[in-house]
Design an enzyme around this catalytic site. Sequence first.
Site, PDB file in Angstrom:
ATOM      1  N   THR A  31       0.743  -1.304  -0.045  1.00  0.00           N
ATOM      2  CA  THR A  31      -0.054  -0.032   0.038  1.00  0.00           C
ATOM      3  C   THR A  31       0.930   1.250   0.025  1.00  0.00           C
ATOM      4  OG1 THR A  31      -1.442  -1.298   1.373  1.00  0.00           O
ATOM      5  CG2 THR A  31      -2.040   0.996   0.995  1.00  0.00           C
ATOM      6  N   GLY A  82       0.828   1.687   6.063  1.00  0.00           N
ATOM      7  CA  GLY A  82      -0.234   0.513   6.199  1.00  0.00           C
ATOM      8  C   GLY A  82      -0.347  -0.253   7.431  1.00  0.00           C
ATOM      9  N   LYS A  94       0.990  -4.972  12.843  1.00  0.00           N
ATOM     10  CA  LYS A  94       1.732  -4.507  11.661  1.00  0.00           C
ATOM     11  C   LYS A  94       3.184  -5.442  11.830  1.00  0.00           C
ATOM     12  CE  LYS A  94       2.692  -0.338  10.940  1.00  0.00           C
ATOM     13  NZ  LYS A  94       2.703  -0.691   9.639  1.00  0.00           N
ATOM     14  N   GLU A 103       9.001   0.966  11.973  1.00  0.00           N
ATOM     15  CA  GLU A 103       7.863   1.514  11.982  1.00  0.00           C
ATOM     16  C   GLU A 103       7.554   2.194  13.107  1.00  0.00           C
ATOM     17  OE1 GLU A 103       6.318  -0.973   8.345  1.00  0.00           O
ATOM     18  OE2 GLU A 103       5.647  -1.632  10.187  1.00  0.00           O
TER      19      GLU A 103
HETATM   20  C1  5RP Z   1       5.272  -3.896   7.186  1.00  0.00           C
HETATM   21  C2  5RP Z   1       3.906  -3.511   7.693  1.00  0.00           C
HETATM   22  C3  5RP Z   1       2.908  -3.118   6.504  1.00  0.00           C
HETATM   23  O1  5RP Z   1       2.345  -1.957   6.957  1.00  0.00           O
HETATM   24  C4  5RP Z   1       1.792  -4.185   6.508  1.00  0.00           C
HETATM   25  O2  5RP Z   1       2.288  -5.570   6.436  1.00  0.00           O
HETATM   26  C5  5RP Z   1       0.818  -3.898   5.428  1.00  0.00           C
HETATM   27  O3  5RP Z   1       1.288  -4.481   4.224  1.00  0.00           O
HETATM   28  P1  5RP Z   1       0.491  -4.243   2.868  1.00  0.00           P
HETATM   29  O4  5RP Z   1       0.186  -2.697   2.498  1.00  0.00           O
HETATM   30  O5  5RP Z   1       1.654  -4.938   1.783  1.00  0.00           O
HETATM   31  O6  5RP Z   1      -0.585  -4.980   2.784  1.00  0.00           O
HETATM   32  O7  5RP Z   1       3.537  -3.469   8.690  1.00  0.00           O
HETATM   33  O8  5RP Z   1       6.090  -4.416   8.023  1.00  0.00           O
END
Ligand code: 5RP
Length: 217
Positions: A31, A82, A94, A103
């Site tokens: 995302t 995301g 996450k 993050e």
């Molecule tokens: C990465 C994350 C991402 O925000 C989470 O995995 C969502 O990923 P995506 O946008 O590919 O669905 O926490 O560590």
Amino acid sequence: MTQDELKQKVAQAAVPYVRDVGIIGVGTGSTVNHFIDYLADFKADIEGAVSSSIVSTERLKKIGIPVLDLNAVGNLDVYVDGADEVNPHKHMVKGGGGALTREKIIAAASKKFVCIVDETKCVDVLGAFPLPVEVIPMARSYVARELVKLGGQPVWRENYITDNHNEILDVHNLSIIEPTKLEEIINNIVGVVTVGIFALRAADIVLIGKGDEVITR
Ligand code: 5RP
């Protein structure tokens, strides 16, 4: 709409939150990749970004956005990222992409956390998505035994090393009824670097791609 189209739509909806902000925080994942792609059109307005992963750093650099060290820039106004799951209290799971530690650091150092998800990520209770826990490699088995005591089934994410040179346990079968409490408990296990529950510092705004619209929570 496909899930990827929803991700694209919600990523676009986050762009106004970072216009004229200066230095922004940027998360990781598919995302966020769409979000970074949209930033290309506005890069003249963006002084720089603090990135949560090597992957996002590469992508930001490719479109000409300077990537800056958090230590050099102080607190940020906005962080966009995301999530794997988000509940009605804006608590999140996450770390599916393995970038949870950086993050969480950027989220902590940001005034506003804008979470961008497609509707499949919205849940009432967190925990159906296996909970990522980043661990110091030598502590992996010890931490796994402690997580079993909490009722989870940790699975080692084999052949995966984080950007911080650590390992990840993905914990299955946890029903996370009290996210802030469980975040504190897992944080306190020796050898845990970061748990992927983002409840103590929840999102401020959640943008949800749902059908043809983007809902703001
Ligand atoms: C990465 C994350 C991402 O925000 C989470 O995995 C969502 O990923 P995506 O946008 O590919 O669905 O926490 O560590």
